[in-house]
Write a protein that holds these residues in place. Structure first.
Motif, mmCIF file in Angstrom:
data_model
loop_
_atom_site.group_PDB
_atom_site.id
_atom_site.type_symbol
_atom_site.label_atom_id
_atom_site.label_comp_id
_atom_site.label_asym_id
_atom_site.label_seq_id
_atom_site.Cartn_x
_atom_site.Cartn_y
_atom_site.Cartn_z
ATOM 1 N N UNK A 1 -11.322 23.751 -72.161
ATOM 2 C CA UNK A 1 -12.468 22.837 -72.259
ATOM 3 C C UNK A 1 -13.399 23.022 -71.068
ATOM 4 N N UNK A 2 -14.687 22.942 -71.340
ATOM 5 C CA UNK A 2 -15.672 22.993 -70.252
ATOM 6 C C UNK A 2 -15.592 21.717 -69.436
ATOM 7 N N UNK A 3 -15.776 21.870 -68.131
ATOM 8 C CA UNK A 3 -15.764 20.719 -67.253
ATOM 9 C C UNK A 3 -16.818 20.934 -66.171
ATOM 10 N N UNK A 4 -17.146 19.866 -65.468
ATOM 11 C CA UNK A 4 -18.157 19.966 -64.416
ATOM 12 C C UNK A 4 -17.663 19.246 -63.171
ATOM 13 N N UNK A 5 -17.869 19.899 -62.051
ATOM 14 C CA UNK A 5 -17.606 19.292 -60.748
ATOM 15 C C UNK A 5 -18.929 19.238 -60.006
ATOM 16 N N UNK A 6 -19.090 18.204 -59.220
ATOM 17 C CA UNK A 6 -20.303 18.047 -58.413
ATOM 18 C C UNK A 6 -19.920 18.135 -56.939
ATOM 19 N N UNK A 7 -20.643 18.984 -56.216
ATOM 20 C CA UNK A 7 -20.495 19.072 -54.769
ATOM 21 C C UNK A 7 -21.770 18.530 -54.140
ATOM 22 N N UNK A 8 -21.620 17.873 -53.016
ATOM 23 C CA UNK A 8 -22.759 17.262 -52.327
ATOM 24 C C UNK A 8 -22.915 17.913 -50.961
ATOM 25 N N UNK A 9 -24.157 18.280 -50.640
ATOM 26 C CA UNK A 9 -24.473 18.850 -49.324
ATOM 27 C C UNK A 9 -25.575 18.017 -48.700
ATOM 28 N N UNK A 10 -25.466 17.799 -47.402
ATOM 29 C CA UNK A 10 -26.462 17.016 -46.676
ATOM 30 C C UNK A 10 -26.757 17.688 -45.346
ATOM 31 N N UNK A 11 -28.041 17.879 -45.065
ATOM 32 C CA UNK A 11 -28.477 18.480 -43.807
ATOM 33 C C UNK A 11 -28.569 17.385 -42.750
ATOM 34 N N UNK A 12 -27.738 17.464 -41.734
ATOM 35 C CA UNK A 12 -27.726 16.462 -40.661
ATOM 36 C C UNK A 12 -28.556 16.874 -39.455
ATOM 37 N N UNK A 13 -29.345 17.934 -39.588
ATOM 38 C CA UNK A 13 -30.142 18.394 -38.450
ATOM 39 C C UNK A 13 -31.593 17.917 -38.597
ATOM 40 N N UNK A 14 -32.378 18.035 -37.527
ATOM 41 C CA UNK A 14 -33.786 17.617 -37.588
ATOM 42 C C UNK A 14 -34.725 18.708 -38.122
ATOM 43 N N UNK A 15 -34.184 19.806 -38.637
ATOM 44 C CA UNK A 15 -35.051 20.859 -39.163
ATOM 45 C C UNK A 15 -34.442 21.470 -40.433
ATOM 46 N N UNK A 16 -35.274 22.127 -41.256
ATOM 47 C CA UNK A 16 -34.764 22.746 -42.489
ATOM 48 C C UNK A 16 -33.769 23.854 -42.172
ATOM 49 N N UNK A 17 -32.744 23.946 -42.986
ATOM 50 C CA UNK A 17 -31.729 24.985 -42.807
ATOM 51 C C UNK A 17 -31.371 25.550 -44.175
ATOM 52 N N UNK A 18 -31.191 26.866 -44.197
ATOM 53 C CA UNK A 18 -30.772 27.553 -45.416
ATOM 54 C C UNK A 18 -29.310 27.942 -45.278
ATOM 55 N N UNK A 19 -28.539 27.606 -46.299
ATOM 56 C CA UNK A 19 -27.127 27.961 -46.317
ATOM 57 C C UNK A 19 -26.760 28.638 -47.620
ATOM 58 N N UNK A 20 -25.636 29.309 -47.622
ATOM 59 C CA UNK A 20 -25.106 29.913 -48.839
ATOM 60 C C UNK A 20 -23.591 29.748 -48.830
ATOM 61 N N UNK A 21 -23.016 29.631 -50.018
ATOM 62 C CA UNK A 21 -21.581 29.365 -50.128
ATOM 63 C C UNK A 21 -20.825 30.558 -50.687
ATOM 64 N N UNK A 22 -19.639 30.753 -50.161
ATOM 65 C CA UNK A 22 -18.676 31.686 -50.747
ATOM 66 C C UNK A 22 -17.570 30.824 -51.348
ATOM 67 N N UNK A 23 -16.737 31.420 -52.168
ATOM 68 C CA UNK A 23 -15.709 30.647 -52.846
ATOM 69 C C UNK A 23 -14.443 31.471 -52.996
ATOM 70 N N UNK A 24 -13.377 30.780 -53.295
ATOM 71 C CA UNK A 24 -12.165 31.435 -53.765
ATOM 72 C C UNK A 24 -11.353 30.435 -54.561
ATOM 73 N N UNK A 25 -10.385 30.964 -55.298
ATOM 74 C CA UNK A 25 -9.508 30.156 -56.123
ATOM 75 C C UNK A 25 -8.078 30.473 -55.716
#
Length: 184
Positions: A92-116
């Motif tokens: 069955x298809x399912x969905x998970x939600x991840x939340x990210x929040x920038x705690x710095x005073x300027x814009x930041x670009x990030x990227x995620x890696x994963x594993x199982x």
């Protein structure tokens, strides 16, 4: 006679060197292909509806999926799953939600890696949609919700090494895109 033998040895050595260089360039794509096909090292599958002959069958069996979120110390973000665990029906298809929040005073670009984990589950954990490997730009104080759509392939029940798995962990780690810039 010695000159022709030396020439032949030099040509053979040159050919071997060219082949080694070619193999060096081909190693990364071949390794990535190997990991995608076999699920080696927890590599997940990507769902391609055009290539799929049919939708996976939904089984009555369930499996627990744990969601793990990590952030590089160089990235001043808060990152976490909305729900740390879910029980899903296999297929069955399912969905998970991840939340990210920038705690710095300027814009930041990030990227995620994963594993199982466990590694044997990687080839049966199929992501339909994911934020991984996509650059995420967060403005100061910005908070975003990022979905991951997935299913656990019913073929997991046919694999003697994987059929008894009761829990799969999907883990993400966010890193700053430009390691050369100070992120905090």
């Amino acid at each position: 006679m010695t000159d022709s033998k030396n020439l032949r040895t030099a040509m053979l050595a040159g050919l071997v060197a060219v082949m080694m260089i070619g193999l060096g360039f081909a190693a990364v794509p071949l390794y990535n292909l190997f990991c995608r096909v076999t699920g080696f090292n927890g590599t997940t599958q990507r769902y391609d509806p055009a290539a799929a002959a049919e939708e996976p069958q939904v089984l009555s069996d369930t499996i627990s999926v744990r969601f793990d979120a990590n952030v590089s110390p160089k990235l001043p973000w808060k990152f976490y799953p909305e729900r740390p665990r879910d029980t899903v029906s296999i297929g069955a298809r399912d969905m998970a939600i991840f939340i990210a929040e920038n705690n710095s005073p300027h814009p930041i670009t990030g990227t995620a890696t994963f594993n199982v984990t466990p590694d044997q589950a990687g080839k049966y954990f199929t992501k339909i949609q994911c934020f991984c490997f996509t650059e995420q730009v967060l403005q100061p104080g910005e908070r975003i919700r990022m979905p991951v759509l997935f299913f656990v392939d019913p073929k997991i029940k046919d694999d003697v090494d994987a059929r008894d798995i009761q829990e799969i962990t999907l883990s993400y780690t966010f890193y700053p895109v430009d390691e050369g810039k100070k992120a905090s």
